[in-house]
Design an enzyme around this catalytic site. Structure first.
Site, PDB file in Angstrom:
ATOM      1  N   ASP A  90       0.815  -1.226   0.000  1.00 23.25           N
ATOM      2  CA  ASP A  90       0.000   0.000   0.000  1.00 23.25           C
ATOM      3  C   ASP A  90       0.843   1.268   0.000  1.00 23.25           C
ATOM      4  O   ASP A  90       0.300   2.367  -0.124  1.00 23.25           O
ATOM      5  CB  ASP A  90      -0.986   0.005   1.180  1.00 23.25           C
ATOM      6  CG  ASP A  90      -0.338  -0.178   2.538  1.00 23.25           C
ATOM      7  OD1 ASP A  90       0.748  -0.768   2.609  1.00 23.25           O
ATOM      8  OD2 ASP A  90      -0.937   0.241   3.549  1.00 23.25           O
ATOM      9  N   ASP A 144       2.723   3.829   9.812  1.00 19.83           N
ATOM     10  CA  ASP A 144       3.066   2.437  10.117  1.00 19.83           C
ATOM     11  C   ASP A 144       4.095   2.304  11.237  1.00 19.83           C
ATOM     12  O   ASP A 144       5.215   1.857  11.039  1.00 19.83           O
ATOM     13  CB  ASP A 144       3.558   1.733   8.857  1.00 19.83           C
ATOM     14  CG  ASP A 144       2.477   1.603   7.804  1.00 19.83           C
ATOM     15  OD1 ASP A 144       2.044   0.476   7.537  1.00 19.83           O
ATOM     16  OD2 ASP A 144       2.047   2.644   7.274  1.00 19.83           O
ATOM     17  N   HIS A 197      -3.513   7.653   6.854  1.00 15.99           N
ATOM     18  CA  HIS A 197      -3.327   6.198   6.824  1.00 15.99           C
ATOM     19  C   HIS A 197      -4.426   5.498   7.621  1.00 15.99           C
ATOM     20  O   HIS A 197      -4.171   4.711   8.526  1.00 15.99           O
ATOM     21  CB  HIS A 197      -1.936   5.829   7.357  1.00 15.99           C
ATOM     22  CG  HIS A 197      -1.493   4.445   6.955  1.00 15.99           C
ATOM     23  ND1 HIS A 197      -1.600   3.366   7.794  1.00 15.99           N
ATOM     24  CD2 HIS A 197      -0.960   3.973   5.804  1.00 15.99           C
ATOM     25  CE1 HIS A 197      -1.148   2.288   7.186  1.00 15.99           C
ATOM     26  NE2 HIS A 197      -0.752   2.632   5.964  1.00 15.99           N
TER      27      HIS A 197
END
Length: 305
Positions: free
Chosen positions: A65, A206, A265
């Site tokens: 992604d 992340d 995100h």
């Protein structure tokens, strides 16, 4: 002036209303892209910006992604007859990963230069951007980026005249060059005051909250930070998969004393993210939701007379 555009805000999978993660910066004729998820090309077109000035691409990590939009972007840039080199920055293994993706884009009319990150923190300059890469805490090697436009001190004409520095060297000294002329050395500190506040943007996705992130984001004008989950009951899931919640991102922004926080995100399951923001803004008042195409122009602070 630095233009910032959050092109895509989705995590894991694209949605009809949310492209996958990427951010584009523009400064002084150069564009810098961070991540290139699926849909990045469409997001750039929707914004009305151009692919041609992109000469730096930084990758946080190599989950799909964050990089799946790259082959198509390279093909588009090649079909536009680009000839200027393209610099790519990312964790160790960058050249191997990009080489594999280029199986469907093998012939390009421009050179790709690779900068692979190997240390927990690295600093470098490219096209007027000062980039600080810092390792974060995900389930594979992952980096965040602080990108600064440095600003030199004010040029003092009277200092240059007092030191009998020829006027033809003033501009060079102003741009940081050291001059040797007729046995004399002229250095920028001879004519420039203390460095002034520049512009700083930090981008991180992340990760779990880390001191590395707080330190890197310190005093940023804008922190763009993942808020994968908004529902308080999903904290355990965030810890399991090495992501952050809205509230942890807000705590990071507060502790780093940033100017503004944009959340990004988002989990595909997230709907009505705005309903969680009052609680988030109790932690950090200048927090808001990112959205595809959200942009801002950041300028240098006006100096006090």
């Amino acid at each position: 002036m630095l233009d910032v555009c959050l092109l895509g805000t989705g995590g894991m999978m694209p949605l009809p209303y949310r492209w996958l993660t990427s951010m584009l910066l523009r400064y002084n004729g150069s564009s810098l892209l961070v991540d290139c998820g699926e849909g990045t090309q469409i997001a750039v077109k929707e914004k009305g910006w151009s692919f041609k000035p992109i000469d730096v691409i930084c990758f946080t990590h190599y989950h799909a992604d964050h990089i799946s939009g790259l082959p198509g972007l390279l093909l588009t840039m090649g079909n536009a007859e680009r000839s200027e080199p393209l610099t790519m920055v990312g964790p160790k293994g960058l050249e191997k990963v990009v080489g594999a993706l280029r199986m469907i884009a093998p012939e390009l009319p421009f050179e790709i230069k690779y900068m692979e990150l190997k240390n927990p923190q690295e600093d470098f300059e490219i096209n007027g951007y000062h980039i600080h890469a810092f390792r974060v805490n995900h389930n594979i090697t992952c980096y965040g980026y602080s990108i600064e436009i440095k600003r030199a001190g004010r040029f003092h004409v009277e200092w240059a005249k007092e030191k009998d520095i020829p006027q033809k060297f003033w501009s060079l000294l102003q741009h940081g060059q050291v001059i040797e002329y007729e046995g004399n050395y002229y250095t920028p500190d001879m004519v420039l005051g203390k460095p002034r506040k520049g512009i700083k943007v930090t981008y991180c996705t992340d990760t779990r909250p880390t001191e590395n992130l707080k330190n890197a984001a310190k005093n940023s004008d804008l922190l763009i930070c993942e808020g994968m989950y908004a529902e308080p009951e999903k904290l355990a899931k965030a810890k399991q998969y090495k992501h952050m919640t809205f509230y942890e991102a807000a705590e990071t922004a507060r502790d780093a004393k940033v100017g503004e926080l944009w959340l990004t995100h988002f989990s595909p399951s997230l709907v009505h993210g705005e309903s969680y923001m009052p609680k988030v803004q109790k932690i950090f008042a200048r927090a808001s939701l990112g959205f595809d195409g959200r942009s801002v122009e950041l300028d240098f602070e006006e100096e006090k007379p």
